[in-house]
Design a protein around this motif. Structure first.
Motif, short mmCIF file in Angstrom:
data_model
loop_
_atom_site.label_atom_id
_atom_site.label_comp_id
_atom_site.label_asym_id
_atom_site.label_seq_id
_atom_site.Cartn_x
_atom_site.Cartn_y
_atom_site.Cartn_z
N SER A 190 0.71 -1.08 0.03
CA SER A 190 0.02 0.04 0.05
C SER A 190 0.92 1.22 0.14
O SER A 190 0.66 2.22 -0.46
N SER A 191 2.00 1.05 0.90
CA SER A 191 2.83 2.46 0.67
C SER A 191 4.15 2.24 1.21
O SER A 191 4.40 0.83 1.51
N GLY A 192 5.11 2.97 1.60
CA GLY A 192 6.36 2.80 1.93
C GLY A 192 7.34 1.71 1.16
O GLY A 192 7.53 1.63 -0.21
N TRP B 185 10.03 -8.05 -13.35
CA TRP B 185 9.50 -9.03 -12.54
C TRP B 185 7.73 -9.25 -12.67
O TRP B 185 7.37 -8.07 -12.87
N THR B 186 7.53 -10.35 -12.69
CA THR B 186 5.96 -10.66 -12.26
C THR B 186 5.79 -10.34 -10.65
O THR B 186 6.32 -10.99 -9.78
N VAL B 187 5.03 -9.06 -10.25
CA VAL B 187 4.84 -8.98 -9.03
C VAL B 187 3.56 -9.25 -8.34
O VAL B 187 2.65 -9.10 -8.97
N ILE B 188 3.57 -10.16 -7.38
CA ILE B 188 2.36 -10.43 -6.63
C ILE B 188 2.33 -9.42 -5.31
O ILE B 188 3.31 -9.70 -4.64
N ALA B 189 1.69 -8.40 -5.21
CA ALA B 189 1.65 -7.34 -4.45
C ALA B 189 0.04 -7.73 -3.55
O ALA B 189 -0.74 -7.91 -3.71
N THR B 190 0.73 -7.66 -2.16
CA THR B 190 -0.48 -7.93 -1.31
C THR B 190 -0.81 -6.71 -0.58
O THR B 190 -0.11 -5.79 -0.23
N CYS B 191 -2.10 -6.30 -0.39
CA CYS B 191 -2.36 -5.08 0.63
C CYS B 191 -3.76 -5.52 1.22
O CYS B 191 -4.39 -6.48 1.07
N GLU C 288 -8.88 -0.41 -2.19
CA GLU C 288 -8.44 0.65 -3.22
C GLU C 288 -6.93 0.58 -3.58
O GLU C 288 -6.58 0.50 -4.58
N ASP C 289 -6.19 0.13 -2.53
CA ASP C 289 -4.68 -0.08 -2.87
C ASP C 289 -4.57 -1.30 -3.93
O ASP C 289 -3.72 -1.39 -4.50
N LEU C 290 -5.53 -2.36 -3.69
CA LEU C 290 -5.36 -3.60 -4.47
C LEU C 290 -5.70 -3.07 -5.81
O LEU C 290 -5.14 -3.52 -6.81
N ALA C 291 -6.89 -2.27 -6.02
CA ALA C 291 -7.09 -2.01 -7.40
C ALA C 291 -5.97 -1.29 -8.10
O ALA C 291 -5.82 -1.15 -9.33
#
Length: 72
Positions: A16-18, A32-38, A42-45
């Protein structure tokens, strides 16, 4: 999803930040393929709009305890 996770893939929490967000954007920019968790939808979107695979993940103790209780 068979070909989606081939090659360089990284899972980064706290996107989400930082530091988490910076790391996710840096790795994505490097191909890279990034799997990002939040936690927040709204951060996921926003991460999905940036081309990342966005998954909900809440690592707060209360959320983890609730998840464990729901599995019992």
């Amino acid at each position: 999803m068979s070909g989606l996770l081939e090659g360089k893939t990284v899972l980064i929490t706290g996107c989400s930040s930082g530091i988490g967000l910076d790391a996710a954007r840096t790795m994505a920019a490097r191909g890279w393929t990034v799997i990002a968790t939040c936690r927040k939808p709204e951060d996921l979107a926003a991460r999905a709009a940036e081309g990342m695979i966005a998954l909900p993940l809440d690592q707060r103790v209360g959320a983890i305890n609730a998840a464990i209780r729901s599995e019992e």
